[in-house]
Design a protein around this motif. Structure first.
Motif, PDB file in Angstrom:
ATOM      1  N   SER A   1      42.399  40.587  39.187  1.00  0.00           N
ATOM      2  CA  SER A   1      43.234  39.567  39.824  1.00  0.00           C
ATOM      3  C   SER A   1      42.179  38.177  39.934  1.00  0.00           C
ATOM      4  O   SER A   1      41.103  38.267  39.792  1.00  0.00           O
ATOM      5  N   PRO A   2      42.914  37.015  40.003  1.00  0.00           N
ATOM      6  CA  PRO A   2      42.221  35.704  39.871  1.00  0.00           C
ATOM      7  C   PRO A   2      40.909  35.567  40.760  1.00  0.00           C
ATOM      8  O   PRO A   2      40.198  34.975  40.580  1.00  0.00           O
TER       9      PRO A   2
ATOM     10  N   GLU B 258      42.142  39.278  32.628  1.00  0.00           N
ATOM     11  CA  GLU B 258      42.700  38.760  33.833  1.00  0.00           C
ATOM     12  C   GLU B 258      44.221  39.560  34.132  1.00  0.00           C
ATOM     13  O   GLU B 258      44.808  39.560  32.792  1.00  0.00           O
ATOM     14  N   CYS B 259      44.562  40.290  34.906  1.00  0.00           N
ATOM     15  CA  CYS B 259      45.856  40.940  35.027  1.00  0.00           C
ATOM     16  C   CYS B 259      46.954  40.002  35.289  1.00  0.00           C
ATOM     17  O   CYS B 259      47.072  39.011  35.816  1.00  0.00           O
TER      18      CYS B 259
ATOM     19  N   TYR C 285      51.799  41.063  40.539  1.00  0.00           N
ATOM     20  CA  TYR C 285      50.874  41.888  41.275  1.00  0.00           C
ATOM     21  C   TYR C 285      49.617  41.076  41.662  1.00  0.00           C
ATOM     22  O   TYR C 285      48.862  41.408  42.584  1.00  0.00           O
ATOM     23  N   CYS C 286      49.333  40.222  40.747  1.00  0.00           N
ATOM     24  CA  CYS C 286      48.060  39.369  40.803  1.00  0.00           C
ATOM     25  C   CYS C 286      48.188  38.109  41.714  1.00  0.00           C
ATOM     26  O   CYS C 286      47.356  37.308  41.763  1.00  0.00           O
ATOM     27  N   SER C 287      49.380  37.733  42.038  1.00  0.00           N
ATOM     28  CA  SER C 287      49.608  36.695  42.878  1.00  0.00           C
ATOM     29  C   SER C 287      49.252  36.745  44.468  1.00  0.00           C
ATOM     30  O   SER C 287      48.988  37.701  44.761  1.00  0.00           O
TER      31      SER C 287
ATOM     32  N   LYS D 159      45.625  38.212  45.816  1.00  0.00           N
ATOM     33  CA  LYS D 159      45.455  39.981  46.083  1.00  0.00           C
ATOM     34  C   LYS D 159      44.366  40.228  45.410  1.00  0.00           C
ATOM     35  O   LYS D 159      43.941  39.646  44.283  1.00  0.00           O
ATOM     36  N   THR D 160      43.778  41.355  45.521  1.00  0.00           N
ATOM     37  CA  THR D 160      42.589  42.102  45.029  1.00  0.00           C
ATOM     38  C   THR D 160      43.457  42.998  44.080  1.00  0.00           C
ATOM     39  O   THR D 160      44.246  43.873  44.804  1.00  0.00           O
ATOM     40  N   HIS D 161      43.311  43.112  43.022  1.00  0.00           N
ATOM     41  CA  HIS D 161      44.092  44.074  42.065  1.00  0.00           C
ATOM     42  C   HIS D 161      43.219  44.202  40.907  1.00  0.00           C
ATOM     43  O   HIS D 161      42.617  43.620  40.122  1.00  0.00           O
TER      44      HIS D 161
ATOM     45  N   ASP E 215      43.673  46.474  37.057  1.00  0.00           N
ATOM     46  CA  ASP E 215      44.471  47.119  35.959  1.00  0.00           C
ATOM     47  C   ASP E 215      43.470  47.908  35.195  1.00  0.00           C
ATOM     48  O   ASP E 215      42.418  47.099  34.613  1.00  0.00           O
TER      49      ASP E 215
ATOM     50  N   GLU F  30      51.095  52.468  40.366  1.00  0.00           N
ATOM     51  CA  GLU F  30      50.234  51.498  41.498  1.00  0.00           C
ATOM     52  C   GLU F  30      49.590  52.717  42.225  1.00  0.00           C
ATOM     53  O   GLU F  30      50.375  53.424  43.026  1.00  0.00           O
TER      54      GLU F  30
END
Length: 219
Positions: A32-33, A68-69, A73-75, A78-80, A82, A105
């Motif tokens: 995630s970002p 970058e996912c 889910y990545c908004s 959040k820490t995420h 893939d 998930e």
């Protein structure tokens, strides 16, 4: 934080076909970002462990940030993660690899870890379109932190380091010149601010799409 299966080619870091071969193969991951850091998180390594004791073993997998996912889910900060199907399968209890991947998930814990590329030294790929006035480099196989916080080049016979700009992913560029090779390259990691200088690693007769390997690495 959560994790789901990854289906992509190359990825937003720009590693291209490297993600399909060892040592990156089966260890690639999108984040995630908050971890991607607009591309400056590319190359960082993490140990990821599944918390579902019914489906997962106690094994953690080490992944390398290559993408970058996308999607919802990545908004929201959040820490995420893939992960590739192979990485998913390695965390599963024996015989449950397919079922775990189909879950989509799962909850995980993670921690930053040192990158290790046994037998590899840092390499610099000259991106397509580079000229003596616009040089674009991609960093490969960086041990230790794995990420790059700043990058500089120096022309042959010069005492001045020229600052490169972060372009996207793991790619940095310099606009100016004409540049006169061979060129030395200095990288400083984002995480611990360690520096390494590869002297004359880009030869005088360099060419776009070529990769030039240094004699150095952080370990």
């Amino acid at each position: 934080m959560h994790l789901c299966a990854l289906f992509c080619e190359g990825g937003a870091c720009g590693y291209g076909t490297l993600v399909d071969v060892r040592p990156l193969k089966a260890r690639v991951g999108a984040v995630s970002p908050v971890l991607f850091k607009a591309g400056e998180g590319c190359g960082a390594c993490y140990k990821v462990k599944c918390l579902d004791t019914n489906m997962c073993s106690r094994r953690a997998v080490t992944i390398i940030v290559t993408d970058e996912c996308p999607g919802g889910y990545c908004s929201g900060g959040k820490t995420h993660f893939d992960l590739s199907g192979s990485a998913f399968g390695r965390m599963a209890v024996a015989g449950n690899g397919g079922s775990l991947r189909n879950r989509g998930e799962i909850p995980v814990i993670f921690r930053r870890t040192k990158c290790k590329y046994p037998g590899k030294n840092i390499a610099f790929h000259v991106n397509e379109g580079s000229t003596e006035y616009w040089l674009s480099l991609l960093v490969e196989f960086e041990d230790g932190d794995g990420d790059v916080g700043s990058m500089q080049i120096k022309e042959a016979g010069s005492g001045t380091w020229l600052q490169m700009s972060h372009l996207w992913g793991a790619t940095w560029c310099f606009v100016g010149g004409p540049l006169s090779g061979p060129l030395s390259v200095k990288i400083t990691t984002l995480s611990s601010k360690r520096s390494l200088s590869a002297r004359d690693v880009i030869p005088r007769n360099w060419s776009p799409k070529a990769t030039y390997t240094s004699r150095l690495n952080f370990f």
